[in-house]
Design a protein around this motif. Structure first.
Motif, short mmCIF file in Angstrom:
data_model
loop_
_atom_site.label_atom_id
_atom_site.label_comp_id
_atom_site.label_asym_id
_atom_site.label_seq_id
_atom_site.Cartn_x
_atom_site.Cartn_y
_atom_site.Cartn_z
N ALA A 1 60.65 46.82 93.39
CA ALA A 1 59.44 46.04 93.68
C ALA A 1 58.61 46.00 92.40
O ALA A 1 58.12 47.02 91.94
N ASP A 2 58.50 44.81 91.83
CA ASP A 2 57.78 44.67 90.57
C ASP A 2 56.27 44.68 90.77
O ASP A 2 55.52 45.12 89.89
N ILE A 3 55.84 44.18 91.90
CA ILE A 3 54.41 44.15 92.25
C ILE A 3 54.28 44.66 93.67
O ILE A 3 55.01 44.23 94.56
N ILE A 4 53.35 45.58 93.87
CA ILE A 4 53.03 46.07 95.22
C ILE A 4 51.66 45.49 95.57
O ILE A 4 50.67 45.78 94.91
N ASP A 5 51.63 44.66 96.59
CA ASP A 5 50.40 43.98 97.01
C ASP A 5 49.70 44.84 98.06
O ASP A 5 50.22 45.05 99.14
N VAL A 6 48.53 45.36 97.71
CA VAL A 6 47.75 46.19 98.63
C VAL A 6 46.38 45.55 98.80
O VAL A 6 45.72 45.21 97.82
N GLU A 7 45.96 45.38 100.03
CA GLU A 7 44.69 44.73 100.32
C GLU A 7 43.50 45.58 99.87
O GLU A 7 43.51 46.80 100.04
N ALA A 8 42.51 44.93 99.33
CA ALA A 8 41.31 45.63 98.87
C ALA A 8 40.47 46.15 100.03
O ALA A 8 39.63 47.02 99.83
N CYS A 9 40.73 45.70 101.25
CA CYS A 9 39.95 46.16 102.41
C CYS A 9 40.37 47.55 102.86
O CYS A 9 39.72 48.15 103.72
N ASN A 10 41.43 48.10 102.30
CA ASN A 10 41.88 49.45 102.66
C ASN A 10 40.88 50.49 102.14
O ASN A 10 40.16 50.26 101.19
N GLU A 11 40.92 51.65 102.78
CA GLU A 11 40.08 52.74 102.35
C GLU A 11 40.47 53.17 100.94
O GLU A 11 41.61 53.02 100.53
N LYS A 12 39.52 53.70 100.19
CA LYS A 12 39.77 54.14 98.83
C LYS A 12 40.91 55.15 98.77
O LYS A 12 41.76 55.09 97.90
N GLU A 13 40.97 56.06 99.75
CA GLU A 13 42.02 57.06 99.78
C GLU A 13 43.41 56.44 99.92
O GLU A 13 44.38 56.91 99.33
N PHE A 14 43.49 55.35 100.68
CA PHE A 14 44.76 54.64 100.85
C PHE A 14 45.19 54.01 99.55
O PHE A 14 46.34 54.14 99.13
N ILE A 15 44.29 53.35 98.88
CA ILE A 15 44.60 52.68 97.62
C ILE A 15 44.95 53.70 96.54
O ILE A 15 45.88 53.51 95.77
#
Length: 75
Positions: A59-73
């Motif tokens: 996976a060259d890019i992992i798309d993670v939503e900014a609405c997630n908690e800071k700990e998740f990111i």
């Protein structure tokens, strides 16, 4: 996609298709339901699946939503 929350299945799938992709980049995303995901998954399941995708190296890019908690990111 019924097995989206199965980290091992996702990992094995990425490893299998990765051998055929050569230099074609892959964007991996596992959307939260509130961000357009098809189904509600617990955050720990989403995190384990995203980490499994990352570990494959396919996976060259992992798309993670900014609405997630800071700990998740940060994880």
């Amino acid at each position: 996609y019924d097995k989206a929350g199965d980290a091992q299945y996702v990992k094995e799938s990425l490893e299998e298709i990765g051998q055929y992709l050569n230099d074609i980049p892959v964007i991996f995303t596992f959307r939260h339901k509130c961000e357009g995901g098809a189904k509600e998954y617990p955050q720990d399941v989403r995190l384990a699946t995203i980490k499994a995708a990352l570990e494959t190296g396919h996976a060259d890019i992992i798309d993670v939503e900014a609405c997630n908690e800071k700990e998740f990111i940060d994880a």
